[in-house]
Design a protein around this motif. Structure first.
Motif, PDB file in Angstrom:
ATOM      1  N   GLU A  11       0.847  -1.188   0.000  1.00 53.63           N
ATOM      2  CA  GLU A  11       0.000   0.000   0.000  1.00 53.63           C
ATOM      3  C   GLU A  11       0.889   1.247   0.000  1.00 53.63           C
ATOM      4  OE1 GLU A  11      -3.148  -0.013   2.877  1.00 53.63           O
ATOM      5  OE2 GLU A  11      -3.254  -2.202   2.892  1.00 53.63           O
ATOM      6  N   LEU A  12       0.952   1.918  -1.133  1.00 56.11           N
ATOM      7  CA  LEU A  12       1.792   3.112  -1.230  1.00 56.11           C
ATOM      8  C   LEU A  12       1.371   4.215  -0.253  1.00 56.11           C
ATOM      9  CD1 LEU A  12       2.475   3.417  -5.070  1.00 56.11           C
ATOM     10  CD2 LEU A  12       3.885   2.359  -3.291  1.00 56.11           C
ATOM     11  N   PRO A  13       0.062   4.468  -0.050  1.00 61.55           N
ATOM     12  CA  PRO A  13      -0.308   5.496   0.935  1.00 61.55           C
ATOM     13  C   PRO A  13       0.232   5.184   2.328  1.00 61.55           C
ATOM     14  CG  PRO A  13      -2.193   4.947  -0.444  1.00 61.55           C
ATOM     15  CD  PRO A  13      -1.128   3.943  -0.756  1.00 61.55           C
TER      16      PRO A  13
ATOM     17  N   THR B 245       5.967  10.649  -4.163  1.00 62.83           N
ATOM     18  CA  THR B 245       4.552  10.683  -4.538  1.00 62.83           C
ATOM     19  C   THR B 245       4.195   9.299  -5.075  1.00 62.83           C
ATOM     20  OG1 THR B 245       4.983  11.331  -6.834  1.00 62.83           O
ATOM     21  CG2 THR B 245       4.711  13.121  -5.213  1.00 62.83           C
ATOM     22  N   PRO B 246       2.912   8.926  -5.066  1.00 60.68           N
ATOM     23  CA  PRO B 246       2.542   7.624  -5.625  1.00 60.68           C
ATOM     24  C   PRO B 246       2.987   7.468  -7.073  1.00 60.68           C
ATOM     25  CG  PRO B 246       0.707   8.542  -4.383  1.00 60.68           C
ATOM     26  CD  PRO B 246       1.749   9.609  -4.462  1.00 60.68           C
ATOM     27  N   GLU B 247       2.873   8.548  -7.841  1.00 64.03           N
ATOM     28  CA  GLU B 247       3.224   8.481  -9.256  1.00 64.03           C
ATOM     29  C   GLU B 247       4.719   8.236  -9.436  1.00 64.03           C
ATOM     30  OE1 GLU B 247      -0.504  10.459  -8.578  1.00 64.03           O
ATOM     31  OE2 GLU B 247       1.500  10.950  -7.826  1.00 64.03           O
TER      32      GLU B 247
END
Length: 509
Positions: free
Chosen positions: A467-469, A496-498
């Motif tokens: 889970e990136l967040p 950032t997720p991107e």
């Protein structure tokens, strides 16, 4: 308004010393996807076991009405005859039988007392196509991935003319692609008129797929919300689950980062069976005292393999590279050596590798550091109980005593026992592999608080998460892994997720 296919009234279920359900009410409309949410231990799975006959009529109080008729199921076969099929979080396929054999196990296609294998395989192939699996039905179930196994379980349910399908955490162990496929299948079943009940901690999936959601808390029904108009937010569901607003899903932390504790240089790991295949390729990473370092990567990138190989070479073959502890090269060729060097690893599969589920909390907590409790070669049982009791209180493990069987605890409480075990070993480096997988938002917050506490005590913490967040919410730095290679080291202020996804999908040069 659609008629109800299911009504459950005043359901109360008691275990010795614990009231798991108390006056629970549940209404499910025909042809809808109905979600059930709640923290670990809220009673979700217990309620579904009551419904499906796992806990038979007479062992609980209250009434069940299915398709307008009072239901008094004596066992799971009783509920299946009426069209209620449950798929548990722990999949029940036999790995040694073929997919077709698993689909029709207990419901065999026979002719004059003998199994008709042609009919079995043909019908299995039809069911597999129905769930979107292009799979030979004679392949062994143990030779396919978890995502495909989940779909085989659904095919098995469809073979029983299912009317109400219960899915308990169906995507907990799946990657994003498999999860999306499964959720699409559930939507297709709804279009066919099959009613689904889905238990999930993934609130984004619930909002995407469910028509309504019932929230349980502490064994009671809190409320049922309609999700049709899109006005119910994840925050609204969380408030119902935990009984309070959660201003932030990640507790605040002011990092105090010290000297380097662990350094990994040129770490290369080959597959344990296929010795020519490189699984981890020349990895380099560091972690400092008081620092939380994340490792991000897609499924199969080598995250767990890297962690396990560092932890006493418990994975892999032909391992090369050097480990440095406080600037000094160390040798950790076994798990025992790794523990003596102050390295701990909390596995992603706590049920199989992290805990002894048939033993009590006390013995699980002491398991990694029995030497600390030894007295002339014998474990001091009194001290063991005191230590476990201290962790039960400080970690907020919800159990009446430390003699409670660990396998009876909820997922979140089991994870706290795992962390307690490794905290008792007093490591300098703690590697946490998917520490919040399969647990609810309230329990996740508690785990994050524990991670912060460990960092504040000067521990060096490595967190692996899908889970990136989560990584963005708790880490100071994040390494990205792709095809066994570390592709980037990103400070949290730049992450950032991107950007992380860009590095996680970077191909070899």
């Amino acid at each position: 308004m659609a008629e109800n296919i299911l009504r459950m009234r005043r359901i109360t279920k008691t275990f010795p010393g614990v009231k798991a359900l108390q006056d629970v009410h549940l209404d499910v409309a025909r042809g809808e996807v109905h979600a059930i949410c709640g923290e670990n231990g809220a009673g979700k799975s217990t309620l579904m076991k009551v419904l499906s006959g796992v806990y038979p009529h007479g062992t609980y109080d209250g009434d069940i009405e299915f398709e307008g008729t009072v239901a008094e199921f004596k066992d799971i076969r009783d509920s299946e005859r009426d069209g209620i099929v449950i798929i548990h979080q722990e999949l029940a396929l036999s790995p040694f039988l073929s997919v077709a054999e698993n689909i029709f196990l207990g419901n065999e296609r026979e002719k004059r007392g003998f199994i008709n294998w042609n009919d079995t395989n043909m019908e299995a192939a039809k069911l597999l196509r129905r769930v979107g699996l292009d799979l030979n039905p004679v392949v062994r179930a143990g030779d396919i991935g978890v995502g495909k196994q989940q779909l085989v379980e659904i095919a098995k349910a469809l073979s029983k003319n299912v009317k109400l399908l219960i899915l308990d955490e169906p995507t907990a162990a799946l990657n994003d692609e498999d999860s999306a496929h499964l959720l699409g299948l559930v939507k297709g079943l709804r279009a066919e008129g099959i009613t689904c009940i889905i238990i999930s901690h993934k609130l984004n999936e619930i909002r995407e797929i469910a028509d309504s959601v019932t929230i349980l808390r502490d064994g009671r029904t809190i409320e049922t919300l309609s999700l049709h108009d899109g006005s119910v937010t994840e925050e609204r569901i969380i408030k119902g689950m935990v009984g309070r607003d959660m201003e932030s899903r990640y507790p605040e932390r002011t990092p105090v980062i010290g000297e380097e504790v662990l350094r990994v240089e040129d770490w290369t790991v080959h597959h344990p069976q296929e010795n020519a295949r490189v699984v981890v390729d020349s990895a380099n990473l560091t972690v400092r005292a008081g620092e939380v370092v994340g490792i991000a990567g897609l499924m199969g990138a080598g995250r767990t393999e890297l962690a396990m190989s560092i932890f006493g070479r418990s994975y892999g073959s032909r391992i090369t590279g050097t480990l440095y502890k406080n600037g000094t090269p160390i040798t950790a060729r076994t798990v025992g050596e790794a523990i003596r060097h102050g390295i701990a690893y909390a596995t992603e599969d706590r049920k199989r590798y992290g805990l002894n589920l048939i033993d009590d909390i006390k013995r699980n907590v002491s398991g990694a550091a029995l030497g600390k409790l030894a007295k002339r070669g014998w474990v001091d049982g009194g001290r063991e109980a005191v230590v476990a009791g201290d962790y039960r209180r400080s970690m907020n493990i919800k159990a009446p005593t430390v003699t409670a069987i660990t396998g009876k605890l909820s997922g979140g409480n089991q994870q706290k026992v795992v962390l307690s075990k490794w905290m008792f070993s007093d490591p300098d480096v703690l590697i946490l592999d998917e520490p919040t997988r399969g647990i609810d938002v309230g329990a996740k917050y508690e785990i994050y608080t524990i991670i912060n506490r460990l960092a504040a005590e000067g521990k060096a913490v490595i967190v692996i998460s899908s889970e990136l967040p989560e990584l963005l919410g708790i880490c100071d730095r994040i390494y990205t892994l792709a095809e066994g290679r570390i592709t980037a080291e990103v400070p949290i202020g730049q992450a950032t997720p991107e950007l992380l996804m860009q590095y996680m999908t970077k191909e070899k040069d």
